[in-house]
Write a protein that holds these residues in place. Structure first.
Motif, short mmCIF file in Angstrom:
data_model
loop_
_atom_site.label_atom_id
_atom_site.label_comp_id
_atom_site.label_asym_id
_atom_site.label_seq_id
_atom_site.Cartn_x
_atom_site.Cartn_y
_atom_site.Cartn_z
N ASP A 344 -10.40 -17.17 6.09
CA ASP A 344 -9.47 -16.49 5.20
C ASP A 344 -9.27 -17.27 3.91
O ASP A 344 -9.22 -16.70 2.82
CB ASP A 344 -8.12 -16.27 5.89
N TYR A 345 -9.14 -18.60 4.03
CA TYR A 345 -8.84 -19.44 2.87
C TYR A 345 -9.46 -20.82 3.04
O TYR A 345 -9.87 -21.22 4.13
CB TYR A 345 -7.32 -19.61 2.68
N LEU A 346 -9.47 -21.55 1.91
CA LEU A 346 -9.87 -22.95 1.88
C LEU A 346 -8.70 -23.83 1.44
O LEU A 346 -7.83 -23.38 0.69
CB LEU A 346 -11.03 -23.16 0.91
N ALA A 347 -8.71 -25.07 1.89
CA ALA A 347 -7.86 -26.12 1.34
C ALA A 347 -8.77 -27.24 0.86
O ALA A 347 -9.65 -27.69 1.62
CB ALA A 347 -6.87 -26.65 2.38
N ILE A 348 -8.62 -27.66 -0.38
CA ILE A 348 -9.48 -28.70 -0.97
C ILE A 348 -8.65 -29.95 -1.18
O ILE A 348 -7.62 -29.92 -1.87
CB ILE A 348 -10.08 -28.24 -2.32
N THR A 349 -9.09 -31.06 -0.60
CA THR A 349 -8.32 -32.30 -0.66
C THR A 349 -9.04 -33.37 -1.49
O THR A 349 -10.20 -33.23 -1.85
CB THR A 349 -8.07 -32.85 0.76
N HIS A 350 -8.28 -34.45 -1.78
CA HIS A 350 -8.82 -35.63 -2.48
C HIS A 350 -9.32 -35.32 -3.89
O HIS A 350 -10.21 -36.00 -4.41
CB HIS A 350 -9.94 -36.29 -1.67
N LEU A 351 -8.74 -34.31 -4.52
CA LEU A 351 -9.17 -33.98 -5.88
C LEU A 351 -8.86 -35.09 -6.88
O LEU A 351 -9.54 -35.22 -7.90
CB LEU A 351 -8.51 -32.66 -6.33
N ASP A 352 -7.84 -35.89 -6.60
CA ASP A 352 -7.49 -36.99 -7.50
C ASP A 352 -8.58 -38.04 -7.59
O ASP A 352 -8.70 -38.73 -8.61
CB ASP A 352 -6.19 -37.65 -7.05
N ARG A 353 -9.40 -38.16 -6.55
CA ARG A 353 -10.44 -39.20 -6.54
C ARG A 353 -11.57 -38.89 -7.52
O ARG A 353 -12.32 -39.79 -7.93
CB ARG A 353 -11.04 -39.36 -5.14
N LEU A 354 -11.71 -37.63 -7.91
CA LEU A 354 -12.82 -37.25 -8.79
C LEU A 354 -12.69 -37.84 -10.18
O LEU A 354 -13.68 -38.05 -10.89
CB LEU A 354 -12.91 -35.72 -8.89
N ALA A 355 -11.45 -38.13 -10.60
CA ALA A 355 -11.24 -38.66 -11.95
C ALA A 355 -11.88 -40.03 -12.15
O ALA A 355 -12.16 -40.42 -13.28
CB ALA A 355 -9.74 -38.75 -12.24
N SER A 356 -12.14 -40.74 -11.06
CA SER A 356 -12.74 -42.08 -11.17
C SER A 356 -14.26 -42.04 -11.30
O SER A 356 -14.89 -43.08 -11.51
CB SER A 356 -12.36 -42.92 -9.95
N LEU A 357 -14.85 -40.84 -11.19
CA LEU A 357 -16.31 -40.74 -11.26
C LEU A 357 -16.77 -40.51 -12.70
O LEU A 357 -16.14 -39.75 -13.44
CB LEU A 357 -16.80 -39.58 -10.39
N PRO A 358 -17.89 -41.11 -13.10
CA PRO A 358 -18.42 -40.85 -14.45
C PRO A 358 -18.86 -39.40 -14.61
O PRO A 358 -18.79 -38.84 -15.70
CB PRO A 358 -19.61 -41.81 -14.55
#
Length: 489
Positions: A344-358
């Motif tokens: 029915d739906y998704l939950a996406i976690t750890h989105l804050d960690r992406l900011a540290s990637l080039p």
């Protein structure tokens, strides 16, 4: 109104099932958390806004709330010794009534120290061919159940000390015979000697029987009628899964799997058995990048990412060993969605960690390191370029073993999300990523998470729309044209 929300991890585990369970329980007022698979090997971390932290293994991950209850279903494996340790930590946090709020199906299997010891010794004997076991005896206990059924120790047995002793005698003798067969393959290390010492300890049977019998008086052991009454109580139920669908005993990448059904199947069985009449919502949870704790195929693994994205709750240990990090993999995510059935739906976690990637890379295809003629059974492909992992329609371990061997020969092709331009908010990249996931996985996102606490979660769609899509179809928002070029075959 009654509502059952079923949670499953779409990866190899560690996607954030505990923190999403805690968030949903706070937001929706869930009265009970139902654990529907796994055992003491789970490690579901919950952090509150005040800094309180607990790693949930067997209790439901909303027990920091004062009224929420835990039901450990018959599909859950119980380790009373581990539960005592977990309850003591909850007590240090001020949660002093966890036992009173815990209900256990009498048919749940109990893992004994002898099964845990054999589990660990088998993994040690595998040397460089480890399967990634957590070393808690789950697989050993399940294998014994397949052979010996109710001769094993069940939660309901713990009310009778004589029954406990009888079954412990049987299991010690059984595991001691298996240990004798395993000894030639074991090194003479201190760790091996420590595990073997359990089988010669003259006090262990009586001590275990005392602890188990006391445990039975701490919790509430329930039968089917009591579970039906719990399910019928007004308000939401949350079914909290363990591990991840890519580790499923039937559809994971054998032999690097768990002895547990990690799909929604057990939860659906429980609802059917108890004639549940409320709404049922299936929510798949996935990290914004890929992880795997332990051995097994991991096509997008990147050692540089492992170094740059450490996880304080997942580090090297004696059993699973390395915690590995990689880029988001659309092929394994689609495979998990197909195995799970319609989400029915998704939950996406750890989105804050992406900011540290080039930059963020997303695997959209694999290149195969063998002959293309080998691919048709397990993959959709064009030449040596793989565009989809095929899910078998029924459990077939030979099929899964061959799939595993082929995945080891795969290297990913990536679509790259460029970093935000100077002065541009990184939120734009995040929005593009979320749009891509909704389109490519064909499922709307309900929840996003940018940190460990409930305050770091956001509804990606209005909370009141959280209902089965069969009742209210939500249109996935149209995506930028550049995303439509990704393969969906």
């Amino acid at each position: 109104m009654t509502q059952a929300i079923l949670l499953a991890d779409l990866g190899f585990g560690d996607a954030g099932k505990g923190t999403i369970t805690d968030f949903l329980a706070r937001e929706l007022g869930a009265h009970t958390i139902v654990r529907y698979n796994g055992g003491p090997q789970a490690a579901h971390n919950v952090v509150t806004s005040s800094g309180m932290q607990h790693t949930f293994a067997q209790f439901g991950s909303a027990m920091l709330l004062p009224l929420t209850k835990t039901l450990l279903s018959r599909f859950m494996l119980i380790s009373p010794l581990n539960m005592f340790k977990e309850e003591r930590h909850l007590s240090t946090l001020g949660i002093t009534n966890a036992w009173q709020r815990t209900f256990i199906d009498r048919r749940a299997l109990v893992i004994t120290p002898f099964q845990r010891a054999l589990n660990r010794l088998r993994e040690i004997a595998r040397a460089g061919q480890r399967h990634g076991s957590c070393g808690e005896g789950v697989g050993e206990c399940m294998a014994d159940f397949l052979h010996y059924g109710n001769a094993l120790l069940l939660a309901g047995d713990l009310e009778n000390r004589a029954t406990i002793l009888k079954k412990l005698h049987f299991l010690r003798d059984l595991k001691r015979q298996e240990l004798d067969e395993l000894r030639p393959h074991l090194p003479g290390t201190g760790q091996v000697k420590q595990e073997c010492s359990l089988f010669t300890d003259p006090a262990i049977l009586a001590d275990c029987a005392d602890v188990y019998h006391y445990f039975a008086g701490c919790v509430t052991l329930v039968d089917e009628a009591q579970i039906s009454a719990l399910f019928a109580y007004p308000g939401p139920l949350i079914f909290e899964g363990a591990q991840g669908i890519l580790l499923d005993e039937n559809f994971g990448f054998t032999p690097y799997t768990t002895w547990s059904t990690t799909t929604f199947a057990n939860a659906e069985t429980l609802l059917h058995e108890h004639d549940y009449a409320g709404d049922v919502i299936k929510l798949g949870i996935v990290r914004s990048y890929a992880t795997r704790h332990g051995a097994g195929p991991f096509p997008t693994e990147d050692k540089a990412l492992t170094r740059s994205l450490p996880d304080q709750h997942n580090t090297w240990n004696n059993w699973q060993q390395a915690f590995r990090v990689g880029h988001f993999d659309l092929l394994t995510a689609r495979y998990a969605c197909e195995v799970a059935g319609k989400l029915d739906y998704l939950a996406i976690t750890h989105l804050d960690r992406l900011a540290s990637l080039p930059s963020q890379q997303i695997a959209t295809a694999y290149r195969y390191g063998g002959a293309p003629a080998e691919l048709a059974t397990h993959f959709a492909h064009r030449g040596e370029r793989i565009t989809k992992i095929r899910a078998n329609q029924s459990a077939n371990l030979a099929y899964q073993e061959e799939l595993t061997r082929k995945l080891f020969k795969c290297t990913p092709e990536y679509y790259e999300l460029l970093p935000a331009a100077p002065g541009q908010s990184p939120r734009k990249n995040c929005a593009t990523f979320l749009s891509l996931l909704e389109e490519q996985l064909g499922t709307p996102i309900a929840i996003t998470s940018t940190g460990p606490t409930a305050a770091d979660k956001q509804w990606h769609l209005p909370r009141h729309l959280l209902q089965p899509l069969s009742a209210k179809k939500l249109k996935v928002v149209s995506k930028p044209e550049m995303l439509t070029t990704l393969s969906r075959n």
